[in-house]
Design a protein around this motif. Structure first.
Motif, PDB file in Angstrom:
ATOM      1  N   PHE A   1       0.650  -1.478  -0.021  1.00  0.00           N
ATOM      2  CA  PHE A   1      -0.059  -0.014   0.115  1.00  0.00           C
ATOM      3  C   PHE A   1       0.525   1.316  -0.156  1.00  0.00           C
ATOM      4  N   SER A   2       2.169   1.652   0.862  1.00  0.00           N
ATOM      5  CA  SER A   2       2.668   2.094   0.687  1.00  0.00           C
ATOM      6  C   SER A   2       3.581   2.641  -0.234  1.00  0.00           C
ATOM      7  N   ALA A   3       4.320   2.023  -1.345  1.00  0.00           N
ATOM      8  CA  ALA A   3       4.487   1.762  -2.642  1.00  0.00           C
ATOM      9  C   ALA A   3       3.815   2.135  -3.433  1.00  0.00           C
ATOM     10  N   GLY A   4       1.738   1.819  -3.745  1.00  0.00           N
ATOM     11  CA  GLY A   4       1.365   2.241  -4.793  1.00  0.00           C
ATOM     12  C   GLY A   4       1.097   3.683  -4.306  1.00  0.00           C
ATOM     13  N   ASP A   5       1.317   4.566  -3.252  1.00  0.00           N
ATOM     14  CA  ASP A   5       0.759   5.356  -2.806  1.00  0.00           C
ATOM     15  C   ASP A   5       1.970   6.296  -3.318  1.00  0.00           C
TER      16      ASP A   5
ATOM     17  N   CYS B   1      -2.348   2.049  -7.128  1.00  0.00           N
ATOM     18  CA  CYS B   1      -2.049   4.173  -7.326  1.00  0.00           C
ATOM     19  C   CYS B   1      -3.609   4.237  -7.744  1.00  0.00           C
ATOM     20  N   PHE B   2      -4.497   3.454  -8.346  1.00  0.00           N
ATOM     21  CA  PHE B   2      -5.911   3.745  -8.649  1.00  0.00           C
ATOM     22  C   PHE B   2      -6.879   3.895  -6.968  1.00  0.00           C
TER      23      PHE B   2
ATOM     24  N   ALA C   1       2.077   6.696  -6.969  1.00  0.00           N
ATOM     25  CA  ALA C   1       0.264   7.651  -7.366  1.00  0.00           C
ATOM     26  C   ALA C   1       1.287   8.847  -7.282  1.00  0.00           C
ATOM     27  N   GLN C   2       1.844   9.427  -5.913  1.00  0.00           N
ATOM     28  CA  GLN C   2       2.145  10.796  -5.900  1.00  0.00           C
ATOM     29  C   GLN C   2       3.143  10.759  -7.168  1.00  0.00           C
ATOM     30  N   LYS C   3       4.000  10.101  -7.414  1.00  0.00           N
ATOM     31  CA  LYS C   3       5.162  10.686  -8.123  1.00  0.00           C
ATOM     32  C   LYS C   3       5.243  10.452  -9.232  1.00  0.00           C
ATOM     33  N   PHE C   4       4.383   9.600  -9.807  1.00  0.00           N
ATOM     34  CA  PHE C   4       3.828   9.401 -11.355  1.00  0.00           C
ATOM     35  C   PHE C   4       2.744   9.472 -12.293  1.00  0.00           C
ATOM     36  N   VAL C   5       2.344   9.207 -11.459  1.00  0.00           N
ATOM     37  CA  VAL C   5       0.980   9.194 -12.099  1.00  0.00           C
ATOM     38  C   VAL C   5       0.206  10.837 -11.271  1.00  0.00           C
TER      39      VAL C   5
END
Length: 194
Positions: free
Chosen positions: A45-49, A183-184, A52-56
């Protein structure tokens, strides 16, 4: 004799570091399954967020508190409930036949998926300290998006999961796929509630 083939076979010095890490993970999974799955979900969950913040999203400054909210959800809710739910599901509906796999995917997507969504949005919104009405509105506004978004990823992923992945490895498998899905989740959980 020292330095011979027998010593090489029993020595871990030449072992591939990835295999050593995998072996260590499996030992932890055997000895402390709940903690291991909670920590696995924390990372997922940390990696997904973070992604999301850095690349999406890219536009705003990195929000560490947001990542901590997502990671804590993984550790405190997703890992433990996943451990319980998938263990229960495998215990009640054993096997890997097509009918069993279909039944497990159906239960996961029709019953567990909305429950997961309610837990997710409620947890994350509560940690934002915006009040009970915000939690209710956030959950109401985003749950359908989360459930239908899930249907684009998880039926196939879980068909593979329930057919080929050992029960003890389910949360790890789910988290490896969930990094992208998170990320979603991160994006929709951080939209303003209307």
């Amino acid at each position: 004799m020292p330095g011979g083939a027998a010593d090489d076979a029993s020595s871990d010095d030449g072992k591939n570091p990835l295999l050593a890490a995998w072996d260590g993970y499996n030992v932890l999974l055997e000895e402390q399954p709940l903690l291991t799955k909670a920590l696995t979900s924390l990372v997922g969950f940390s990696a997904g967020d973070y992604l999301a913040q850095k690349f999406v999203e890219k536009g705003s400054a990195y929000d560490i508190k947001r990542t901590l909210r997502m990671g804590s959800f993984g550790a405190l809710v997703h890992g433990p409930t996943g451990h319980w739910f998938y263990g229960m599901l495998d215990g009640k509906i054993p096997g890997t036949s097509a009918g069993v796999v279909f039944t497990k995917v159906f239960i996961d997507q029709v019953l567990w998926n909305p429950i997961f969504g309610i837990m997710f949005f409620s947890y994350v919104a509560c940690l934002e300290w915006k009040g009970l009405q915000y939690v209710i509105d956030k959950t109401r506004n985003e749950l359908l998006t989360q459930v239908t978004g899930s249907w684009k990823v998880w039926p196939l992923a879980h068909a593979i999961n329930f057919r080929f992945i050992p029960s003890s490895q389910r949360v790890l498998y789910i988290n490896s796929i969930q990094i992208g899905y998170n990320c979603f989740l991160s994006l929709i959980s951080n939209r303003d509630a209307e």
